[in-house]
Structures are given as structure tokens and as C-alpha cells.
Write an enzyme that holds these catalytic residues in place. Structure first.
Site, PDB file in Angstrom:
ATOM      1  N   LYS A   1       5.453  -7.447  -5.674  1.00  0.00           N
ATOM      2  CA  LYS A   1       5.613  -6.219  -6.464  1.00  0.00           C
ATOM      3  C   LYS A   1       7.097  -5.916  -6.645  1.00  0.00           C
ATOM      4  CE  LYS A   1       1.146  -4.517  -5.050  1.00  0.00           C
ATOM      5  NZ  LYS A   1       0.341  -3.863  -4.034  1.00  0.00           N
TER       6      LYS A   1
ATOM      7  N   GLN B   1       0.878   0.405   0.387  1.00  0.00           N
ATOM      8  CA  GLN B   1       0.153  -0.857   0.510  1.00  0.00           C
ATOM      9  C   GLN B   1      -0.972  -0.733   1.534  1.00  0.00           C
ATOM     10  OE1 GLN B   1       0.749  -3.725  -1.411  1.00  0.00           O
ATOM     11  NE2 GLN B   1      -1.175  -4.377  -0.478  1.00  0.00           N
TER      12      GLN B   1
ATOM     13  N   ASP C   1      -1.313   3.513  -8.488  1.00  0.00           N
ATOM     14  CA  ASP C   1      -2.414   2.656  -8.034  1.00  0.00           C
ATOM     15  C   ASP C   1      -3.758   3.250  -8.478  1.00  0.00           C
ATOM     16  OD1 ASP C   1      -2.285   0.218  -6.832  1.00  0.00           O
ATOM     17  OD2 ASP C   1      -2.043   0.964  -4.789  1.00  0.00           O
TER      18      ASP C   1
END
Ligand code: NAP
Length: 281
Positions: A52, A96, A119
């Protein structure tokens, strides 16, 4: 049979993002910024986070990496999220997952401000998608929809079967297909006769995380097959679909790797750019 080439499309999307960020810089605007939080030293998570970061750097998005020890308390993590929420130079925040067991994932992801939830895992974002309102879309299902669109695969009126009902893939996938006009069936471990459903599918999305779950006899001639699964078989990455057998019957199929995975990463960049433009308004 046509291969749905996610690797190629993701590279094209990264190129488009890079053009946009170069234009923002030329106009004297601030740089879009994605803050990523990694707690602990899970090796797979470290790779995902590094990817990322690299995607951001190569496309002109500022990457703010926050690497915390596995012993980080919930209070410390929540206060970092609060600081990033209040920082006007940060457009997107991503924690994450999975988090170490002592941290409550729901509490942590819900703390991210909705306008920075790139997200799109929060109840607010998923609720908006459910209501058919404009919202960030979770990156994996969004990537699948973008891939179908790229190959002019019309979802309207199609029998769509999603195998998997997780909050991050299966459920939002079903909602996006429904919004696009598909007739959607969602299967899971309690589904009585999985192949009865998969054989009816014009568009089959496999997101169960079980290698070779979908065999050649379970798919319809001419079906569009999207394999979200990421499994290890004898140490080798594979999806949920028996690729060789299913490719013989499919009209379109995603490979693993090179299908949905790269699209998920590309959609995170798109969501970050959307958040940035919303913040500049
Ligand atoms: P998950 O939370 O474990 O959910 C799996 C879902 O599949 C569950 O709903 C489960 O049903 C269902 N399922 C499992 N075995 C099944 C079977 N034999 N028959 C029917 N349904 C079955 O996994 P996830 O997070 O959704 O991820 C799914 C897969 O996608 C994994 O391989 C993951 O690594 C991969 N993934 C890939 C990407 C990408 O970018 N390519 C992104 C995210 C995830 P129950 O609800 O009844 O348990």
C-alpha cells in the site's frame, strides 16, 4: 474465454491516479494523504502495508506510515486515530487487519471518521451502501465491479451468485451487484446445496477462502467467474476456483494471482482520491 486482467487494469488506474496527483501539484494544491496503521508484526500484514505504501509513493499520494508495537493499548491506538481524524492534511485512514487479539477491531475501525474511512468497513459506510446512497465502497467488491465494467459485463438482469457472506467481501459484494441490477444469491457454509446455486450463476463470485471449492461441474457454460479467494496450496497462491476446469466453460474468468488482488489495491487509491476531493470542497 477472456481473462479478466486485474493486474493490467490496476496499472491503468494507478497511472490515472498519478496523472491526477501531478495535476493537483501543478495547481499548487496540497498532496492527497493516506495514513496506514499497522499494529504488531504479522508477516502477511507487513507485506500488505508495504504494498500500500509503495502504491501511494508511485502514484503521488503521501503515505503516512504508523507502525505500532503488538503491545499497543486500545487507548493508545484510539488516540492515534483521533489525532489523524483531526489532522486536515490526512484524507484517508486505514487500520490493517487483523489486529492483535487484545484490541477490539469493531471499536477501532468505527473510530475512523466516516469521511476518512477509505477501507469502507464502518457501519456508517456499509449502511449508506445498503440504502443505495453514495459512499466509499469496500475496496475488494469495488474492484470486482470496476473489473466487470471494464470488460463491459452488464450485471443488469443477471443471476449473480456470491459464495461467502463476510462483512468485508461477500455482503458488500452482494449489495453492489444488487445496486447494479443483478438478481443476487448469497451462499455460505449453511447453504444446503452449493452447486445448485453456482450452476445457475451468470456471474459467479467465489469469496470463501477454500482452495478448489468451485469445480468445473459447478459452473454454467458461458458464466463470468470472479475468484476473490487467496489460499495457499502446497505453498503456492491459489483462489477458490479450479481454474483449469472452470476456464474451459467460462466466458470470462479472473486468474489468481493477477485478478482481484491488484484491483483491491487500486481501489484504495481511488477511494483516497475521492476523500481528498471531498475534503477540498
Ligand atoms: P471469511 O471472513 O473467512 O469468510 C468466508 C466466507 O465464505 C464465510 O461467509 C463462509 O461462510 C463462506 N464459506 C467458507 N467455506 C465455505 C464453503 N465450503 N461453502 C460455502 N461457503 C463457504 O473470508 P473473507 O475475508 O471474506 O475472504 C474470503 C477470501 O477472499 C479469502 O481467501 C481471502 O484471503 C480472500 N480475499 C482476497 C482479497 C483480494 O484482494 N483478492 C481481499 C479480501 C479477501 P460462513 O459465514 O457460513 O462461515
Amino acid at each position: 474465454m477472456t481473462i479478466l486482467d486485474g493486474k493490467n487494469l490496476a496499472a491503468k488506474i494507478r497511472g490515472e491516479v498519478a496523472v491526477k496527483t501531478a495535476a493537483y501539484a501543478a495547481e499548487g494544491k496540497r498532496q492527497p494523504c493516506l495514513a496506514v496503521i499497522l499494529v504488531g508484526e504479522d508477516p502477511a500484514s507487513q507485506i500488505y502495508v508495504r504494498n500500500k505504501h509503495n502504491d501511494c509513493v508511485t502514484t503521488g499520494i503521501k503515505s503516512l506510515m504508523n507502525t505500532l508495537s503488538a503491545e499497543t493499548t486500545e487507548e493508545e491506538l484510539l488516540s492515534l486515530i483521533d489525532r489523524l481524524n483531526d489532522d486536515d492534511s490526512v484524507d484517508g485512514i486505514l487500520v490493517q487487519l487483523p489486529l492483535p487479539r487484545h484490541l477490539n477491531e469493531t471499536k477501532v475501525t468505527e473510530r475512523i471518521r466516516a469521511d476518512k474511512d477509505v477501507d469502507a468497513f464502518s457501519a456508517y459506510n456499509v449502511g449508506k451502501i445498503t440504502l443505495g446512497r453514495d459512499a466509499f465502497k469496500p475496496c475488494t467488491p469495488y474492484g470486482v465491479m470496476r473489473l466487470l465494467e471494464e470488460y463491459n459485463i452488464d450485471v443488469k438482469g443477471k443471476e449473480c451468485v456470491v459464495v461467502g457472506r463476510s462483512n468485508i467481501v461477500g455482503k458488500p459484494m452482494a449489495l453492489l451487484l444488487l445496486a447494479a441490477g443483478g438478481t443476487v444469491t448469497v451462499c455460505h457454509t449453511k447453504t444446503a446445496d452449493l452447486s445448485f446455486h453456482t450452476r445457475r450463476a451468470d456471474i459467479l463470485i467465489a469469496a470463501a477462502g477454500r482452495a478448489d471449492l468451485i469445480t468445473g461441474d459447478m459452473v454454467k457454460e458461458g458464466a463470468v467467474i470472479v475468484d476473490v479467494g487467496m489460499n495457499r496450496k502446497d505453498g503456492v497462491l491459489c483462489g477458490d476456483v479450479d481454474y483449469a476446469a472452470c476456464a474451459e466453460k467460462a466466458s470470462y474468468i479472473t486468474p489468481v494471482p493477477g485478478g482481484v488482488g491488484p484491483m483491491t489495491r487500486a481501489m484504495l487509491l481511488e477511494n483516497t482520491i475521492t476523500a481528498y476531493n471531498n475534503h477540498l470542497k
